[in-house]
Design an enzyme around this catalytic site. Structure first.
Site, PDB file in Angstrom:
ATOM      1  N   GLY A 282       0.777  -1.230   0.000  1.00  0.00           N
ATOM      2  CA  GLY A 282       0.000   0.000   0.000  1.00  0.00           C
ATOM      3  C   GLY A 282       0.808   1.279   0.000  1.00  0.00           C
TER       4      GLY A 282
ATOM      5  CG  ASP B 187       1.411   6.447  -2.361  1.00  0.00           C
ATOM      6  OD1 ASP B 187       1.868   7.489  -1.854  1.00  0.00           O
ATOM      7  OD2 ASP B 187       0.206   6.141  -2.289  1.00  0.00           O
TER       8      ASP B 187
ATOM      9  CE1 TYR C 292      -4.112   1.158   1.237  1.00  0.00           C
ATOM     10  CE2 TYR C 292      -4.986  -0.948   0.507  1.00  0.00           C
ATOM     11  CZ  TYR C 292      -4.164   0.139   0.296  1.00  0.00           C
ATOM     12  OH  TYR C 292      -3.398   0.218  -0.844  1.00  0.00           O
TER      13      TYR C 292
ATOM     14  CE  LYS D  97      -1.249   1.954 -10.194  1.00  0.00           C
ATOM     15  NZ  LYS D  97      -2.527   2.710 -10.251  1.00  0.00           N
TER      16      LYS D  97
ATOM     17  CE  LYS E 152       0.965   2.897  -5.983  1.00  0.00           C
ATOM     18  NZ  LYS E 152      -0.133   3.850  -6.200  1.00  0.00           N
TER      19      LYS E 152
ATOM     20  CG  ASP F 273       0.381   6.078  -9.032  1.00  0.00           C
ATOM     21  OD1 ASP F 273       0.410   7.326  -9.044  1.00  0.00           O
ATOM     22  OD2 ASP F 273      -0.450   5.409  -8.397  1.00  0.00           O
TER      23      ASP F 273
ATOM     24  CG  ASN G 134       0.661   7.499  -5.451  1.00  0.00           C
ATOM     25  OD1 ASN G 134       1.320   6.564  -5.903  1.00  0.00           O
ATOM     26  ND2 ASN G 134      -0.639   7.404  -5.184  1.00  0.00           N
TER      27      ASN G 134
ATOM     28  CD  GLU H 226      -2.402   6.007 -11.199  1.00  0.00           C
ATOM     29  OE1 GLU H 226      -3.107   5.925 -10.170  1.00  0.00           O
ATOM     30  OE2 GLU H 226      -2.069   5.002 -11.873  1.00  0.00           O
TER      31      GLU H 226
ATOM     32  CD  GLU I 123      -4.855   7.325  -5.738  1.00  0.00           C
ATOM     33  OE1 GLU I 123      -4.498   7.062  -4.588  1.00  0.00           O
ATOM     34  OE2 GLU I 123      -4.141   7.082  -6.743  1.00  0.00           O
TER      35      GLU I 123
ATOM     36  CG  ASP J  99     -11.969   5.320  -5.786  1.00  0.00           C
ATOM     37  OD1 ASP J  99     -13.030   4.748  -5.490  1.00  0.00           O
ATOM     38  OD2 ASP J  99     -10.867   4.984  -5.307  1.00  0.00           O
TER      39      ASP J  99
ATOM     40  CG  HIS K 264      -7.716   4.853  -7.044  1.00  0.00           C
ATOM     41  ND1 HIS K 264      -8.338   4.995  -5.816  1.00  0.00           N
ATOM     42  CD2 HIS K 264      -6.440   4.472  -6.780  1.00  0.00           C
ATOM     43  CE1 HIS K 264      -7.479   4.715  -4.856  1.00  0.00           C
ATOM     44  NE2 HIS K 264      -6.321   4.391  -5.403  1.00  0.00           N
TER      45      HIS K 264
ATOM     46  N   GLY L  84     -10.192   2.340  -4.494  1.00  0.00           N
ATOM     47  CA  GLY L  84     -10.098   2.430  -3.047  1.00  0.00           C
ATOM     48  C   GLY L  84     -10.939   1.381  -2.344  1.00  0.00           C
TER      49      GLY L  84
ATOM     50  CD  GLU M 155      -5.347   0.540  -8.661  1.00  0.00           C
ATOM     51  OE1 GLU M 155      -4.204   0.788  -8.244  1.00  0.00           O
ATOM     52  OE2 GLU M 155      -6.293   1.347  -8.592  1.00  0.00           O
TER      53      GLU M 155
END
Length: 408
Positions: free
Chosen positions: A20, A22, A30, A213, A215, A244, A246, A270, A297, A320, A347, A349, A374
């Protein structure tokens, strides 16, 4: 089926081993703010909003405020003109001041709205994707709030888009037999070692994934370049690789690093800069073409998406449904994307639970291209009906509702 009471749950899940992570969110937890609409039957509507833990309690408190007027409503009557109900919630004068249409209150709205659609599908005993396909264009558009869209998408135009694609649905219903293609995000988390990226890439490809993908956004850009080369060398020249950042880079940094990342031929880059910077994204998109920009996102609402589309500041829309105002606003943005020729690749989530339904509808009902969705498996064990991915394809969910029920 009447809504009798409303409860809210604050659900948080710790991740391990760098999952998780980035460039901006280095130690994520989460979490879901969960809205539960209890009825005069055994059926409960469940809606999710996604956060990273801290502040999840604030979203839960906002759900209490927003959901309270739903008590006593009958679900078919509620959803028959849900666009008006939605607008009344989103434009409630005191809550609107806290946004408008963004932040804690808008995240709470997502949970409330998603619970309404989940209950509606459960009341009809069909999965969400089937419910949406069963609605006439007029009925579906009646669940949307198209305010502030009138310059680019009127109610009549929204109905026309859906009507236009009804006669050709059968040609796209093959997706119900094959499932919806996925791409793997879990191979390339920011805190993973190089060795773990290599082993994860090999494992994903052995599982059928051809799109992966990575990061990026390191303080030392050479780390990003090295890891990008590594995943390309491991996956091979035919694989689809996305990177990505972020939101980590400013615009000058993005322009420099994106050009260097171009050597691995990424499918998209991204969130290259701050998610509110429409002109910054426009500058990047124009400067790095034919490399493509994906974002969404963290874009909070349909108005900002409209501005991104008008500015030609993105090539892929990553809306999202657990960040914008739920399924209703997701569908509004998908219709606008379809009108303006922008592919929707959400995205997730929600870990793909709700979005597996929405991309099926987008493809069959609106004619959006079947690209991929994703895949992030880290919370699979917590769902009653987890998204099932086999051979890199999301299997079509059959249970009634939006697949949002969490285990106790």
């Amino acid at each position: 089926m009447h809504i009798k009471s409303i409860t809210i749950k604050d659900k948080r899940f710790d991740l391990s081993d760098g999952a998780g992570s980035d460039a901006t969110h280095t130690t994520p937890q989460y979490a879901y703010a969960v809205c539960c609409l209890h009825t005069d039957t055994a059926v409960t509507g469940v809606g999710l909003a996604f956060t990273l833990g801290a502040g999840n309690d604030l979203v839960c408190r906002a759900i209490e405020y927003l959901a309270a007027p739903l008590a006593g409503r009958e679900i078919e009557e509620l959803m028959s003109d849900f666009g008006a109900v939605y607008r009344k919630m989103v434009d409630s004068p005191s809550f609107r001041w806290l946004g408008p249409h963004k932040g804690v209150v808008h995240l709470a709205l997502a949970a409330v709205v998603n619970a309404c659609y989940d209950l509606w599908a459960k009341s009809r005993q069909v999965p969400l994707w089937q419910l949406l396909l069963d609605l006439t264009p007029g009925q579906l558009v009646a669940t949307l709030d198209l305010s502030y869209m009138e310059d680019v998408l009127t109610r009549e135009q929204a109905v026309d888009i859906l009507e236009e694609h009804r006669p050709t649905r059968q040609s796209r219903e093959q997706v119900l037999a094959t499932g919806y293609k996925g791409y793997d995000t879990s191979v390339g988390w920011f805190n993973f070692s190089d060795e773990k990226i290599v082993s994860g890439t090999k494992k994903a490809m052995d599982g059928g994934f051809t799109a992966l993908k990575l990061k990026v956004g390191s303080d030392d850009p050479s780390r990003d370049i090295r890891r990008a080369r590594l995943i390309r060398e491991t996956a091979g020249s035919e694989a689809t690789i996305m990177v990505d950042a972020n939101q980590k880079w400013n615009v000058p940094e993005a322009l420099d690093i994106c050009r260097k990342l171009g050597e691995i031929n990424p499918f998209w880059i991204e969130e290259p800069t701050h998610p509110d910077d429409v002109i910054g994204h426009q500058t990047i998109a124009r400067s790095i073409a034919p490399l493509k920009v994906a974002t969404g996102e963290h874009i909070p609402n349909k108005v900002i998406f409209k501005n991104f589309f008008q500015a030609k500041a993105l090539d892929f829309c990553q809306v999202d449904a657990v960040r914008v105002g739920g399924i209703s606003e997701f569908l509004t943005i998908s219709l606008l994307s379809r009108k303006m020729g922008i592919p929707v690749v959400p995205h997730v989530g929600d870990m793909g639970q709700i979005h597996q339904h929405l991309v099926l509808f987008n493809h069959i009902g609106m004619g959006h291209e079947h690209l991929f969705l994703e895949h992030i498996p880290h919370l699979k064990q917590y769902f009653v009906h987890p998204a099932e991915v086999s051979g890199a394809y999301y299997q079509v969910p059959q249970e009634p509702g939006s697949s949002s029920d969490l285990k106790e």
